[in-house]
Design a protein around this motif. Structure first.
Motif, PDB file in Angstrom:
ATOM      1  N   LYS A  12      37.009  39.452  62.148  1.00  0.00           N
ATOM      2  CA  LYS A  12      36.339  40.465  61.310  1.00  0.00           C
ATOM      3  C   LYS A  12      37.344  41.233  60.442  1.00  0.00           C
ATOM      4  O   LYS A  12      37.084  41.479  59.265  1.00  0.00           O
ATOM      5  N   ILE A  13      38.499  41.617  61.011  1.00  0.00           N
ATOM      6  CA  ILE A  13      39.457  42.339  60.170  1.00  0.00           C
ATOM      7  C   ILE A  13      40.050  41.403  59.123  1.00  0.00           C
ATOM      8  O   ILE A  13      40.412  41.842  58.025  1.00  0.00           O
ATOM      9  N   GLY A  14      40.105  40.110  59.438  1.00  0.00           N
ATOM     10  CA  GLY A  14      40.547  39.142  58.439  1.00  0.00           C
ATOM     11  C   GLY A  14      39.579  39.063  57.280  1.00  0.00           C
ATOM     12  O   GLY A  14      39.981  38.977  56.106  1.00  0.00           O
ATOM     13  N   GLU A  15      38.273  39.111  57.595  1.00  0.00           N
ATOM     14  CA  GLU A  15      37.245  39.034  56.546  1.00  0.00           C
ATOM     15  C   GLU A  15      37.209  40.322  55.707  1.00  0.00           C
ATOM     16  O   GLU A  15      37.059  40.273  54.484  1.00  0.00           O
ATOM     17  N   ILE A  16      37.337  41.469  56.373  1.00  0.00           N
ATOM     18  CA  ILE A  16      37.429  42.726  55.622  1.00  0.00           C
ATOM     19  C   ILE A  16      38.689  42.713  54.763  1.00  0.00           C
ATOM     20  O   ILE A  16      38.675  43.125  53.596  1.00  0.00           O
ATOM     21  N   GLY A  17      39.784  42.214  55.345  1.00  0.00           N
ATOM     22  CA  GLY A  17      41.044  42.136  54.614  1.00  0.00           C
ATOM     23  C   GLY A  17      40.947  41.273  53.373  1.00  0.00           C
ATOM     24  O   GLY A  17      41.500  41.614  52.321  1.00  0.00           O
ATOM     25  N   GLN A  18      40.227  40.163  53.460  1.00  0.00           N
ATOM     26  CA  GLN A  18      40.052  39.312  52.280  1.00  0.00           C
ATOM     27  C   GLN A  18      39.265  40.039  51.198  1.00  0.00           C
ATOM     28  O   GLN A  18      39.589  39.949  50.007  1.00  0.00           O
ATOM     29  N   GLY A  19      38.231  40.771  51.609  1.00  0.00           N
ATOM     30  CA  GLY A  19      37.465  41.544  50.640  1.00  0.00           C
ATOM     31  C   GLY A  19      38.328  42.590  49.958  1.00  0.00           C
ATOM     32  O   GLY A  19      38.252  42.784  48.739  1.00  0.00           O
ATOM     33  N   LEU A  20      39.191  43.257  50.733  1.00  0.00           N
ATOM     34  CA  LEU A  20      40.080  44.272  50.171  1.00  0.00           C
ATOM     35  C   LEU A  20      41.145  43.649  49.265  1.00  0.00           C
ATOM     36  O   LEU A  20      41.520  44.225  48.243  1.00  0.00           O
ATOM     37  N   THR A  21      41.626  42.455  49.633  1.00  0.00           N
ATOM     38  CA  THR A  21      42.624  41.781  48.797  1.00  0.00           C
ATOM     39  C   THR A  21      42.027  41.405  47.449  1.00  0.00           C
ATOM     40  O   THR A  21      42.680  41.527  46.405  1.00  0.00           O
ATOM     41  N   LYS A  22      40.781  40.971  47.448  1.00  0.00           N
ATOM     42  CA  LYS A  22      40.128  40.652  46.173  1.00  0.00           C
ATOM     43  C   LYS A  22      40.035  41.899  45.289  1.00  0.00           C
ATOM     44  O   LYS A  22      40.310  41.850  44.083  1.00  0.00           O
ATOM     45  N   ILE A  23      39.663  43.040  45.889  1.00  0.00           N
ATOM     46  CA  ILE A  23      39.621  44.295  45.130  1.00  0.00           C
ATOM     47  C   ILE A  23      41.027  44.647  44.624  1.00  0.00           C
ATOM     48  O   ILE A  23      41.203  45.085  43.483  1.00  0.00           O
ATOM     49  N   PHE A  24      42.034  44.446  45.465  1.00  0.00           N
ATOM     50  CA  PHE A  24      43.413  44.738  45.091  1.00  0.00           C
ATOM     51  C   PHE A  24      43.831  43.941  43.843  1.00  0.00           C
ATOM     52  O   PHE A  24      44.420  44.495  42.910  1.00  0.00           O
ATOM     53  N   VAL A  25      43.525  42.660  43.824  1.00  0.00           N
ATOM     54  CA  VAL A  25      43.876  41.836  42.655  1.00  0.00           C
ATOM     55  C   VAL A  25      43.166  42.368  41.412  1.00  0.00           C
ATOM     56  O   VAL A  25      43.764  42.482  40.332  1.00  0.00           O
ATOM     57  N   GLN A  26      41.884  42.729  41.559  1.00  0.00           N
ATOM     58  CA  GLN A  26      41.106  43.165  40.413  1.00  0.00           C
ATOM     59  C   GLN A  26      41.515  44.551  39.921  1.00  0.00           C
ATOM     60  O   GLN A  26      41.573  44.788  38.706  1.00  0.00           O
ATOM     61  N   GLU A  27      41.805  45.467  40.844  1.00  0.00           N
ATOM     62  CA  GLU A  27      42.016  46.859  40.460  1.00  0.00           C
ATOM     63  C   GLU A  27      43.492  47.242  40.317  1.00  0.00           C
ATOM     64  O   GLU A  27      43.842  48.019  39.436  1.00  0.00           O
ATOM     65  N   ILE A  28      44.358  46.729  41.173  1.00  0.00           N
ATOM     66  CA  ILE A  28      45.776  47.100  41.127  1.00  0.00           C
ATOM     67  C   ILE A  28      46.568  46.128  40.255  1.00  0.00           C
ATOM     68  O   ILE A  28      47.354  46.542  39.400  1.00  0.00           O
ATOM     69  N   LEU A  29      46.370  44.828  40.451  1.00  0.00           N
ATOM     70  CA  LEU A  29      47.028  43.857  39.575  1.00  0.00           C
ATOM     71  C   LEU A  29      46.311  43.752  38.231  1.00  0.00           C
ATOM     72  O   LEU A  29      46.821  43.133  37.306  1.00  0.00           O
ATOM     73  N   GLU A  30      45.105  44.339  38.151  1.00  0.00           N
ATOM     74  CA  GLU A  30      44.297  44.396  36.917  1.00  0.00           C
ATOM     75  C   GLU A  30      43.948  42.999  36.400  1.00  0.00           C
ATOM     76  O   GLU A  30      44.033  42.728  35.209  1.00  0.00           O
ATOM     77  N   VAL A  31      43.534  42.141  37.342  1.00  0.00           N
ATOM     78  CA  VAL A  31      43.105  40.780  36.998  1.00  0.00           C
ATOM     79  C   VAL A  31      41.715  40.558  37.602  1.00  0.00           C
ATOM     80  O   VAL A  31      41.596  40.208  38.775  1.00  0.00           O
ATOM     81  N   PRO A  32      40.651  40.761  36.827  1.00  0.00           N
ATOM     82  CA  PRO A  32      39.290  40.669  37.383  1.00  0.00           C
ATOM     83  C   PRO A  32      38.883  39.265  37.827  1.00  0.00           C
ATOM     84  O   PRO A  32      38.047  39.112  38.712  1.00  0.00           O
ATOM     85  N   ILE A  33      39.456  38.228  37.197  1.00  0.00           N
ATOM     86  CA  ILE A  33      39.019  36.854  37.477  1.00  0.00           C
ATOM     87  C   ILE A  33      39.767  36.336  38.688  1.00  0.00           C
ATOM     88  O   ILE A  33      40.870  35.774  38.596  1.00  0.00           O
ATOM     89  N   CYS A  34      39.197  36.541  39.877  1.00  0.00           N
ATOM     90  CA  CYS A  34      39.826  36.174  41.149  1.00  0.00           C
ATOM     91  C   CYS A  34      38.757  35.575  42.058  1.00  0.00           C
ATOM     92  O   CYS A  34      37.711  36.193  42.277  1.00  0.00           O
ATOM     93  N   LEU A  35      39.006  34.369  42.582  1.00  0.00           N
ATOM     94  CA  LEU A  35      38.017  33.737  43.448  1.00  0.00           C
ATOM     95  C   LEU A  35      38.698  32.944  44.548  1.00  0.00           C
ATOM     96  O   LEU A  35      39.898  32.660  44.483  1.00  0.00           O
ATOM     97  N   ASN A  36      37.926  32.593  45.571  1.00  0.00           N
ATOM     98  CA  ASN A  36      38.440  31.791  46.671  1.00  0.00           C
ATOM     99  C   ASN A  36      39.060  30.509  46.142  1.00  0.00           C
ATOM    100  O   ASN A  36      38.470  29.822  45.304  1.00  0.00           O
ATOM    101  N   PHE A  37      40.231  30.178  46.647  1.00  0.00           N
ATOM    102  CA  PHE A  37      40.909  28.976  46.165  1.00  0.00           C
ATOM    103  C   PHE A  37      40.051  27.732  46.411  1.00  0.00           C
ATOM    104  O   PHE A  37      39.958  26.843  45.557  1.00  0.00           O
ATOM    105  N   GLU A  38      39.427  27.649  47.582  1.00  0.00           N
ATOM    106  CA  GLU A  38      38.627  26.455  47.898  1.00  0.00           C
ATOM    107  C   GLU A  38      37.422  26.325  46.969  1.00  0.00           C
ATOM    108  O   GLU A  38      37.039  25.221  46.599  1.00  0.00           O
TER     109      GLU A  38
END
Length: 357
Positions: free
Chosen positions: A100-126
């Motif tokens: 569960k913390i891994g799944e929450i962590g993935q959700g937070l990492t996606k937000i991090f890429v979009q908001e901190i790295l400022e790259v909105p186009i981010c999706l699961n590699f698979e």
């Protein structure tokens, strides 16, 4: 609104023989950047990084409801800094809690890429590999995400890790495990990048990195934070043709994950599956259906019912017309165009949640 502290380390930091100063730095609550997000945004991010497609259809709806309620039980809503509920690690079996913390962590990492790295186009590699038709083995070591920086015409890989630090057992030495996870994530990115370079239709990667969410619970004196490393690589820029293809892959996958329906940008889909509506001066293409996982997470995690999902009409038209130049003007949306209030929320990729309408 929640926040998470953001801390960057370098690849060189992770190679030091004596990491004691780095560990002390990671344990501190000195942070120059905070990542702000709503539970609604986290809900959408978790939806986009979670799937029960391999589960028997008769169990699907029940699992969605149970899953969303379990996540709700883990999150403390009373803190500004994002925390897990005290002793939530004792409620679940170890493998379930870690999952569960891994799944929450993935959700937070996606937000991090979009908001901190400022790259909105981010999706699961698979998801990206499947839609691109890449020959990637399921057993191959790979990153969690691929992102496309359409401003710089670059792609990046990022892997997501998570660690939980219980308030009654906060051992400074445990942070050495964080550095180990960051190294492992970089290794996974290295492995898949090598494979992508060997393909007949090479996928160029400019950056590969790893994030590790250092979760704390309600009783901890420390903040939850995201620690990341993001080294650059030498690679060619993406052509206009590939850039447009990547953008359309992202939005097709986004719509599929939220609505449960495959979608192509044509007139038939426009009439049968979505409508154009105006909210507070914004013209938005809203979709008629949301999948059950999205609905259950919005209901149980964000306490939102009767929610609609959509995309700004200008971005939709550009996808419809294969108009890369207009897409480059709108993505990412700048801070003046992103908006949140009790009626709707506009995200940096131009997707929108409309509440209680």
């Amino acid at each position: 609104m929640f926040s998470i502290d953001v801390l960057e380390v370098t690849k060189y930091d992770l190679t030091k023989n004596n990491p004691s100063k780095l560990v002390e730095y990671l344990w501190s609550d000195i942070s120059g950047t905070s990542m702000l997000f709503t539970l609604e945004k986290l809900t959408i991010s978790i939806t986009l990084t979670t799937t029960f497609e391999d589960v028997a259809p008769t169990l699907y709806i029940g699992l969605d409801n149970i899953y969303s309620k379990l996540l709700e039980m883990m999150i403390d809503r009373s803190k500004g800094n994002f925390r897990l509920v005290s002793n939530s690690n004792l409620v679940f079996k170890d493998f379930s809690f870690s999952s569960k913390i891994g799944e929450i962590g993935q959700g937070l990492t996606k937000i991090f890429v979009q908001e901190i790295l400022e790259v909105p186009i981010c999706l699961n590699f698979e998801d990206y590999a499947m839609r691109r038709g890449l020959n990637i083995s399921k057993n191959m070591s790979k990153s969690d995400f691929i992102y496309i920086d359409i401003v710089r015409r670059q792609r990046g890989l990022i892997d997501s890790k998570g660690s939980f630090f219980h308030s009654h057992n906060e051992n400074t030495n445990d942070l050495k495990g964080v550095t180990g996870k960051l190294k492992k994530g970089l290794s996974q990115c290295d492995a898949i990048n090598g494979h992508l370079n060997s393909l007949s239709r090479k996928i160029t990667i400019h950056k590969h990195g790893c994030s590790c969410i250092k979760f704390h619970d309600s009783d901890s004196k420390h903040n939850t934070k995201i620690i990341y490393v993001d080294p650059e690589l030498e690679a060619e820029k993406i052509s206009d043709e590939e850039l447009l293809e990547d953008i359309k892959i992202y939005y097709s996958n986004l719509i599929y994950k939220i609505t449960g329906e495959e979608f192509s940008f044509n007139e038939e889909n426009m009439q049968s599956k979505c409508t154009i509506q105006n909210y507070s001066g914004y013209e938005i293409v809203t979709f008629k259906n949301l999948n059950n996982l999205t609905l259950q997470l919005l209901n149980n995690l964000a306490h939102r019912t009767n929610t609609k999902f959509g995309i700004l009409l200008d971005i939709w038209k550009s996808l419809f017309n294969n108009d890369l130049n207009t897409l480059l003007k709108y993505i990412p949306l700048n801070e003046k165009k992103t908006e949140y209030n009790n009626d709707f929320e506009i995200f940096s990729d131009g997707s929108v949640l409309v509440y209680n309408r």
